[in-house]
Design a protein around this motif. Sequence first.
Motif, PDB file in Angstrom:
ATOM      1  N   GLY A 488      11.222  -0.180 -22.532  1.00 57.91           N
ATOM      2  CA  GLY A 488      10.547  -0.171 -21.239  1.00 57.91           C
ATOM      3  C   GLY A 488      11.338   0.530 -20.166  1.00 57.91           C
ATOM      4  O   GLY A 488      10.803   0.914 -19.114  1.00 57.91           O
ATOM      5  N   THR A 489      12.629   0.739 -20.443  1.00 52.58           N
ATOM      6  CA  THR A 489      13.510   1.409 -19.480  1.00 52.58           C
ATOM      7  C   THR A 489      14.279   2.559 -20.107  1.00 52.58           C
ATOM      8  O   THR A 489      14.409   3.633 -19.525  1.00 52.58           O
ATOM      9  CB  THR A 489      14.508   0.401 -18.877  1.00 52.58           C
ATOM     10  OG1 THR A 489      13.791  -0.669 -18.261  1.00 52.58           O
ATOM     11  CG2 THR A 489      15.403   1.081 -17.844  1.00 52.58           C
ATOM     12  N   THR A 490      14.796   2.323 -21.307  1.00 53.60           N
ATOM     13  CA  THR A 490      15.605   3.335 -21.971  1.00 53.60           C
ATOM     14  C   THR A 490      15.367   3.289 -23.474  1.00 53.60           C
ATOM     15  O   THR A 490      14.689   2.395 -23.988  1.00 53.60           O
ATOM     16  CB  THR A 490      17.107   3.120 -21.658  1.00 53.60           C
ATOM     17  OG1 THR A 490      17.859   4.247 -22.120  1.00 53.60           O
ATOM     18  CG2 THR A 490      17.638   1.853 -22.332  1.00 53.60           C
ATOM     19  N   GLY A 491      15.936   4.252 -24.176  1.00 55.21           N
ATOM     20  CA  GLY A 491      15.797   4.308 -25.629  1.00 55.21           C
ATOM     21  C   GLY A 491      15.824   5.742 -26.124  1.00 55.21           C
ATOM     22  O   GLY A 491      15.912   6.698 -25.355  1.00 55.21           O
ATOM     23  N   THR A 492      15.719   5.902 -27.433  1.00 59.50           N
ATOM     24  CA  THR A 492      15.797   7.226 -28.048  1.00 59.50           C
ATOM     25  C   THR A 492      14.491   8.005 -27.968  1.00 59.50           C
ATOM     26  O   THR A 492      14.466   9.200 -28.265  1.00 59.50           O
ATOM     27  CB  THR A 492      16.189   7.095 -29.528  1.00 59.50           C
ATOM     28  OG1 THR A 492      15.145   6.370 -30.217  1.00 59.50           O
ATOM     29  CG2 THR A 492      17.502   6.352 -29.690  1.00 59.50           C
ATOM     30  N   ALA A 493      13.403   7.352 -27.578  1.00 59.62           N
ATOM     31  CA  ALA A 493      12.084   7.990 -27.538  1.00 59.62           C
ATOM     32  C   ALA A 493      12.074   9.153 -26.557  1.00 59.62           C
ATOM     33  O   ALA A 493      12.937   9.274 -25.683  1.00 59.62           O
ATOM     34  CB  ALA A 493      11.027   6.962 -27.141  1.00 59.62           C
ATOM     35  N   MET A 494      11.060  10.002 -26.693  1.00 56.32           N
ATOM     36  CA  MET A 494      10.962  11.170 -25.817  1.00 56.32           C
ATOM     37  C   MET A 494      10.704  10.785 -24.374  1.00 56.32           C
ATOM     38  O   MET A 494      11.060  11.527 -23.453  1.00 56.32           O
ATOM     39  CB  MET A 494       9.889  12.122 -26.350  1.00 56.32           C
ATOM     40  CG  MET A 494      10.289  12.793 -27.658  1.00 56.32           C
ATOM     41  SD  MET A 494       9.089  14.001 -28.303  1.00 56.32           S
ATOM     42  CE  MET A 494       7.788  12.915 -28.903  1.00 56.32           C
ATOM     43  N   LYS A 495      10.108   9.608 -24.144  1.00 50.74           N
ATOM     44  CA  LYS A 495       9.932   9.135 -22.773  1.00 50.74           C
ATOM     45  C   LYS A 495      11.229   8.501 -22.253  1.00 50.74           C
ATOM     46  O   LYS A 495      11.312   8.141 -21.083  1.00 50.74           O
ATOM     47  CB  LYS A 495       8.790   8.130 -22.693  1.00 50.74           C
ATOM     48  CG  LYS A 495       9.003   6.861 -23.492  1.00 50.74           C
ATOM     49  CD  LYS A 495       7.891   5.835 -23.238  1.00 50.74           C
ATOM     50  CE  LYS A 495       6.539   6.345 -23.699  1.00 50.74           C
ATOM     51  NZ  LYS A 495       5.483   5.296 -23.540  1.00 50.74           N
ATOM     52  N   GLY A 496      12.219   8.368 -23.151  1.00 53.23           N
ATOM     53  CA  GLY A 496      13.515   7.814 -22.801  1.00 53.23           C
ATOM     54  C   GLY A 496      14.562   8.909 -22.687  1.00 53.23           C
ATOM     55  O   GLY A 496      14.412   9.858 -21.915  1.00 53.23           O
ATOM     56  N   ASP A 497      15.621   8.810 -23.500  1.00 54.62           N
ATOM     57  CA  ASP A 497      16.720   9.779 -23.426  1.00 54.62           C
ATOM     58  C   ASP A 497      16.383  11.119 -24.074  1.00 54.62           C
ATOM     59  O   ASP A 497      17.019  12.132 -23.772  1.00 54.62           O
ATOM     60  CB  ASP A 497      17.978   9.202 -24.072  1.00 54.62           C
ATOM     61  CG  ASP A 497      18.499   7.984 -23.328  1.00 54.62           C
ATOM     62  OD1 ASP A 497      18.340   7.933 -22.096  1.00 54.62           O
ATOM     63  OD2 ASP A 497      19.073   7.087 -23.980  1.00 54.62           O
ATOM     64  N   CYS A 498      15.452  11.100 -24.996  1.00 58.24           N
ATOM     65  CA  CYS A 498      14.919  12.337 -25.587  1.00 58.24           C
ATOM     66  C   CYS A 498      15.984  13.271 -26.164  1.00 58.24           C
ATOM     67  O   CYS A 498      16.017  14.455 -25.855  1.00 58.24           O
ATOM     68  CB  CYS A 498      14.089  13.081 -24.528  1.00 58.24           C
ATOM     69  SG  CYS A 498      13.034  14.396 -25.191  1.00 58.24           S
ATOM     70  N   PRO A 499      16.854  12.786 -27.053  1.00 66.06           N
ATOM     71  CA  PRO A 499      17.790  13.697 -27.709  1.00 66.06           C
ATOM     72  C   PRO A 499      17.103  14.605 -28.730  1.00 66.06           C
ATOM     73  O   PRO A 499      17.637  15.646 -29.102  1.00 66.06           O
ATOM     74  CB  PRO A 499      18.790  12.757 -28.380  1.00 66.06           C
ATOM     75  CG  PRO A 499      18.013  11.503 -28.622  1.00 66.06           C
ATOM     76  CD  PRO A 499      17.067  11.392 -27.465  1.00 66.06           C
ATOM     77  N   TRP A 500      15.933  14.185 -29.183  1.00 70.09           N
ATOM     78  CA  TRP A 500      15.097  14.973 -30.092  1.00 70.09           C
ATOM     79  C   TRP A 500      13.768  15.260 -29.390  1.00 70.09           C
ATOM     80  O   TRP A 500      13.244  14.410 -28.667  1.00 70.09           O
ATOM     81  CB  TRP A 500      14.750  14.172 -31.344  1.00 70.09           C
ATOM     82  CG  TRP A 500      15.689  14.246 -32.507  1.00 70.09           C
ATOM     83  CD1 TRP A 500      16.886  13.619 -32.631  1.00 70.09           C
ATOM     84  CD2 TRP A 500      15.455  14.939 -33.746  1.00 70.09           C
ATOM     85  NE1 TRP A 500      17.437  13.869 -33.867  1.00 70.09           N
ATOM     86  CE2 TRP A 500      16.576  14.685 -34.566  1.00 70.09           C
ATOM     87  CE3 TRP A 500      14.416  15.734 -34.220  1.00 70.09           C
ATOM     88  CZ2 TRP A 500      16.684  15.204 -35.863  1.00 70.09           C
ATOM     89  CZ3 TRP A 500      14.523  16.252 -35.503  1.00 70.09           C
ATOM     90  CH2 TRP A 500      15.645  15.997 -36.303  1.00 70.09           C
ATOM     91  N   VAL A 501      13.218  16.428 -29.640  1.00 71.42           N
ATOM     92  CA  VAL A 501      11.812  16.685 -29.332  1.00 71.42           C
ATOM     93  C   VAL A 501      11.097  16.734 -30.676  1.00 71.42           C
ATOM     94  O   VAL A 501      11.200  17.712 -31.421  1.00 71.42           O
ATOM     95  CB  VAL A 501      11.617  17.997 -28.548  1.00 71.42           C
ATOM     96  CG1 VAL A 501      10.130  18.330 -28.439  1.00 71.42           C
ATOM     97  CG2 VAL A 501      12.228  17.878 -27.159  1.00 71.42           C
TER      98      VAL A 501
END
Length: 545
Positions: A488-501
């Motif tokens: 809901g605030t952070t994470g690996t997802a693209m809506k989060g930190d987005c290290p991957w597309v």
Amino acid sequence: MKKQMVSLLLGTAMILGLMTGCGGAGKETNAAGLAQTETAGESEVKNEVIISISSEPDSLDPCKGWGHGTTPLVQSTLVEYKQDMSFQNDLATEYNLSEDGLVWTFKIRNDVKFTDGEALTASDVVFTFNTAKSSQSSLDLTFMDKVEAPDEETVIFTLKKPTSTFLNTVATVGIVPEHAYDEDYGIHPIGSGPFKFVQWNKQEQLILEANEDYYGTVPAMKKVIIVFQDEDAAFAAVKAGQVDIGLTAATLATNEIDGYKVKAITTVDNRGLTLPASPAEGKMTESGYPYGNDVTCHIEIRQALAYGLDREMIADAALNGFATPCYSENDGFPWNNPEVKIETDVDYAKQLLADAGWADTDGDGIVEKDGLKAAFTCLYPSGDSVRQAIAMAAAEQAKTLGILMNVEGTSWDDISKRMFSEAVCMGWGSSNPYTTYCLFHTDNMLKDDYYNPEGYSNPVVDGYLNGAMEALTVEEANKNWQLSQWDGTTGTAMKGDCPWVWLVNIQHLYYAREGLNIGEQQLHAHGSSMPLLQNLKDWTWEQEE
């Protein structure tokens, strides 16, 4: 063109040789080289199959990686995956976990024999796992402290710390016979699985037969011939009716071939862009390679690509529509967080850039910030037409956002040195959630194993990943895997930190002869050859009416 023609001729010659070898005395061979006998004007039910795939194993030894991530075919496993990716017993009759999460106890069947007639006992399981741990193959058993057999039907694993993915590992480790294991085991294996080894001609064919003494349901396919061919040779073999099922590519699968149908299998065999998450500051990895990129280190660049690229359009342009949009490393698995899905929104992507101060001040179509152009290089392995097409399609769309992505094909050796400082069109996809830990945990960043070359690190995510690995129940583990993607605030997802597309999950495509039933396929992992064979013991031929 000359190289392709030589490949086609060699492939055809090889299968003609197989056809000669498959025909028995008094029998005729059909178009696939499978023996048939005419009885009272009716053909016997088919019970043989010829399969064309592109990837040949290095060894058939589970202690050296054979079957890891799929199924070992020749050997049995303690447990196996069900269709929904939960577990069911194979050699095991029951198992339990201690309250502290450190001790797994398995009871195994007492009616199992290896194909040489010797009984399989708990000591063979102990030998297998100890040998696999010492071999340092792709199988990670570093979490295992010891394995013991107090009696012939009991196996006790003691772990160094709770490891929720233990059963995922156990499900793909085939048990080898201690009494018949030597340095040549990998080329003439003995097992207790649904199939028994017959013959292996390297770079040509692997022949298996049904294990008639198998403790489970004996396979309907009494003989299996697996030939190893590239896409062009496999396509020619299918057109000539010389194989029953052949792996094919998206560029070929639009062709109609009499007697065959294209089977498109859903996968988590994903393709996406790894984007270095830190600036270039002259720092080096432990292996001495520079890391960081001054453009992709900006989260608004990464997220603008994530939101601005149309995955459906990329699937159509690069793969003739034989792909589905991808939003994470584990789409479709129980441990995936459905909140990772995003919608393409070009306006939002452009707004992200503008809000962060990126603007095209010189009118060349590329935005810049503080004199830095939004331009970077994206690498792909030369000869991989799929990754090239995906990267090129993504680059075309990136231009409309004001981002210049220069696509460059090179060798894997070169990629292994530059992946820490350049974007890469990378691919993953695994039936083991441990892959998520490897991809995103700080402990795995900037190593030479391709998992976390972007140098991603987030202590909050590390906490979720540690919690997932140490969970004592599947439910607790899955909750933490999902939170690591997005809380809901952070994470690996693209809506989060987005290290991957993440871009697309490619479909695995096969030309299958009409009447061949390959059963209900599990969600395929990375690599389109071995996942096809996961349920080989369930394949049948439909009887003609």
